[in-house]
Design a protein around this motif. Structure first.
Motif, short mmCIF file in Angstrom:
data_model
loop_
_atom_site.label_atom_id
_atom_site.label_comp_id
_atom_site.label_asym_id
_atom_site.label_seq_id
_atom_site.Cartn_x
_atom_site.Cartn_y
_atom_site.Cartn_z
N ASP A 11 0.79 -1.23 0.00
CA ASP A 11 0.00 0.00 0.00
C ASP A 11 0.83 1.28 0.00
N ASP A 12 2.15 1.18 0.19
CA ASP A 12 2.99 2.39 0.16
C ASP A 12 3.57 2.59 -1.23
N THR A 13 3.52 3.82 -1.71
CA THR A 13 4.20 4.15 -2.96
C THR A 13 5.55 4.73 -2.55
N SER A 14 6.63 3.98 -2.81
CA SER A 14 7.95 4.41 -2.32
C SER A 14 8.94 4.55 -3.47
N VAL A 15 9.69 5.65 -3.42
CA VAL A 15 10.75 5.89 -4.41
C VAL A 15 11.99 6.35 -3.65
N ALA A 16 13.14 5.76 -3.99
CA ALA A 16 14.39 6.18 -3.35
C ALA A 16 15.47 6.34 -4.42
N ILE A 17 16.46 7.17 -4.10
CA ILE A 17 17.62 7.29 -4.98
C ILE A 17 18.86 7.05 -4.12
N SER A 18 19.78 6.27 -4.68
CA SER A 18 21.02 6.04 -3.94
C SER A 18 22.23 6.33 -4.82
N GLU A 19 23.32 6.64 -4.15
CA GLU A 19 24.60 6.68 -4.84
C GLU A 19 25.34 5.46 -4.30
N ASP A 20 25.54 4.45 -5.11
CA ASP A 20 25.92 3.12 -4.64
C ASP A 20 24.87 2.69 -3.61
N ARG A 21 25.30 2.47 -2.35
CA ARG A 21 24.28 2.11 -1.36
C ARG A 21 24.00 3.24 -0.38
N LYS A 22 24.51 4.41 -0.67
CA LYS A 22 24.22 5.59 0.17
C LYS A 22 22.87 6.18 -0.27
N ILE A 23 21.95 6.26 0.66
CA ILE A 23 20.60 6.73 0.30
C ILE A 23 20.60 8.26 0.27
N ILE A 24 20.30 8.82 -0.91
CA ILE A 24 20.33 10.29 -1.00
C ILE A 24 18.92 10.88 -1.17
N ALA A 25 17.94 10.03 -1.37
CA ALA A 25 16.55 10.50 -1.36
C ALA A 25 15.65 9.32 -1.03
N ASN A 26 14.59 9.61 -0.29
CA ASN A 26 13.70 8.53 0.14
C ASN A 26 12.32 9.13 0.35
N VAL A 27 11.38 8.73 -0.51
CA VAL A 27 10.05 9.36 -0.49
C VAL A 27 8.98 8.29 -0.33
N PHE A 28 8.00 8.58 0.52
CA PHE A 28 6.86 7.66 0.71
C PHE A 28 5.57 8.43 0.43
N TRP A 29 4.67 7.78 -0.24
CA TRP A 29 3.33 8.33 -0.36
C TRP A 29 2.41 7.23 0.05
N SER A 30 1.61 7.42 1.09
CA SER A 30 0.91 6.22 1.54
C SER A 30 -0.54 6.43 1.91
N LYS A 31 -1.22 5.34 1.76
CA LYS A 31 -2.52 5.08 2.39
C LYS A 31 -3.53 6.22 2.38
N LEU A 32 -4.12 6.45 1.26
CA LEU A 32 -5.27 7.35 1.31
C LEU A 32 -6.50 6.54 1.67
N LYS A 33 -7.08 5.92 0.65
CA LYS A 33 -8.31 5.16 0.93
C LYS A 33 -8.11 3.70 0.57
N VAL A 34 -6.90 3.21 0.76
CA VAL A 34 -6.62 1.87 0.25
C VAL A 34 -7.00 0.75 1.22
N HIS A 35 -7.53 1.10 2.39
CA HIS A 35 -7.91 0.04 3.33
C HIS A 35 -9.43 -0.09 3.44
N ASN A 36 -9.88 -1.32 3.50
CA ASN A 36 -11.32 -1.52 3.65
C ASN A 36 -11.70 -1.51 5.14
N ASP A 37 -12.98 -1.72 5.43
CA ASP A 37 -13.46 -1.61 6.81
C ASP A 37 -12.82 -2.64 7.73
N TRP A 38 -12.35 -3.74 7.13
CA TRP A 38 -11.75 -4.79 7.94
C TRP A 38 -10.25 -4.63 8.07
N GLY A 39 -9.72 -3.54 7.53
CA GLY A 39 -8.29 -3.31 7.71
C GLY A 39 -7.44 -3.91 6.62
N GLY A 40 -8.07 -4.59 5.65
CA GLY A 40 -7.27 -5.15 4.56
C GLY A 40 -6.99 -4.09 3.50
#
Ligand code: KG4
Ligand code: ZN
Length: 366
Positions: A11-40
């Motif tokens: 359910d998370d929309t995630s984008v990251a940028i690294s230089e080798d394995r050094k994380i230089i950007a990390n963005v999350f966009w998450s959970k607007l209406k993606v869950h139903n009444d039962w939490g799924g």
């Protein structure tokens, strides 16, 4: 090398940028209406959200890294495991960008990502965990909403599964008990908070499979035991107050605060004990150099403390990603994993082969 990584496994929309394995950007966009009444998670809604948010998340990540798409050397993407139709928009976007900028594509296994999250580095090239490299052979444990798996980890990027859950994953058990208590989704963190004020010894919940001669788990019986206790408590309350039917999802309003805290604490203790009984058995049998843990559930401080005590007993090095955001789903771990895959030549350079990258919802680690 600069890597742009995408993860849309759930359910998370995630984008990251690294230089080798050094994380230089990390963005999350998450959970607007993606869950139903039962939490799924509602898969179609998750897909729609990923399609809408991916371009925005990519732009935000590039801004954070002060880069343009032209500067990216590799496009990495989770192709499984995960929700089938949630994986699709991530793969489509990565293929589109790799084609447009004529750069290689790096398909990444999400669960390998949870393990290699331990090698992601911060801006100062310090590791986000307690280790710089993996000492092999080791044991790798993945604990999340969909997985409870134990691997023998003998060579870079090569794993042999030695244990797994026979039914629910440990994170799923936290979420189901949370649903029972009306805590919303996901419930792991909330149960942990309630447990801080609860008595872990009030309810004697089982440690399923504790004496079987293997490294497997079962969490569905534990959840049922909790349901049974809640039932008993609610029965008492119903008799006391002569009320009609009480729904489980609303049991928070029918149980006392202390009851709920005690259930949370007793359940959490049983879940952790059950996990560690098998981990300890494997540590004894395999004498690994490290215990490497990844996945959302290792965000839990009580579990971290219990694991540290276990590893101290065996003088074993323990590692897990320290920041919470690197334990739960994220694209930074996909970028870090891609770096190691690239070093091993595990990339797709020919555009004609990009279309062969398909979502694999039940992808295993091998
Ligand atoms: O790795 P993850 O973000 O997603 C999957 O790949 O499944 O893990 C999510 C799971 C959920 O079940 C959530 O309840 C659990 O991790 N979780 C926790 C905690 N934080 C997240 N479980 C227990 N205690 C926590 N603090
Ligand atoms: Zn995950």
């Amino acid at each position: 090398m600069k890597i742009l990584a995408i993860d849309t496994s759930c359910d998370d929309t995630s984008v990251a940028i690294s230089e080798d394995r050094k994380i230089i950007a990390n963005v999350f966009w998450s959970k607007l209406k993606v869950h139903n009444d039962w939490g799924g998670v509602v898969p179609t809604e998750a897909k729609r959200q990923h399609e809408e948010f991916l371009p925005l998340a990519i732009t935000a990540a590039l801004e954070e890294a002060k880069l343009q798409l032209e500067d990216i050397d590799y496009f990495a993407v989770t192709y499984g495991p995960g929700l089938a139709i949630a994986l699709e928009p991530g793969i489509d976007k990565a293929v589109e960008l790799a084609k447009m900028y004529n750069k290689p594509l790096v398909p990444v296994n999400h669960m390998v990502g949870h393990i290699y999250a331990n090698l992601a580095q911060d801006a100062n090239r310090e590791s986000y965990s307690s280790i710089k490299e993996f000492d092999l052979p080791s044991l790798a444990l993945t604990i999340s909403g969909g997985h409870t798996d134990l691997f023998l980890f003998e060579k870079n990027l090569k794993f042999k599964k030695i244990g797994h859950t026979l039914d629910d994953a440990i994170g799923e058990a936290f979420d189901k008990v949370g649903r029972l208590l009306g805590l919303g989704f996901p419930a792991g963190f909330k149960i942990e908070q309630l447990a801080l004020n609860g008595n872990p010894d009030r309810f004697k919940f089982p440690r399923p499979l504790h004496n079987t001669n293997d490294f497997n788990w079962s969490y569905s019986g534990l959840k049922t035991a909790v349901l049974y206790e809640v039932n008993k408590l609610l029965g008492t309350y119903q008799k006391d107050i002569q009320k009609g039917e009480i729904k489980f999802g609303h049991s928070t309003s029918a149980l006392s605060e202390q009851d709920i805290n005690d259930i949370a604490a007793s359940f959490q203790k049983a879940a952790i004990d059950a996990l560690l009984i098998k981990v300890e058995k494997a540590v004894k049998q395999y004498a690994p150099k490290m215990l490497i843990v990844g996945g959302g559930v290792i965000a839990n401080q009580a579990l971290r403390t219990a694991m540290e005590a276990l590893c101290e007993k065996y003088k074993l090095k323990l590692t897990y990603p320290k920041p919470m955001w690197l334990c739960t789903d994220n694209a930074a771990m996909i970028a870090a994993t891609a770096y190691f895959l690239i070093k091993e030549g595990q990339v797709i350079s020919e555009q004609s082969k990009f279309e062969s990258v398909e979502r694999v919802p039940n992808l295993e680690i091998s």
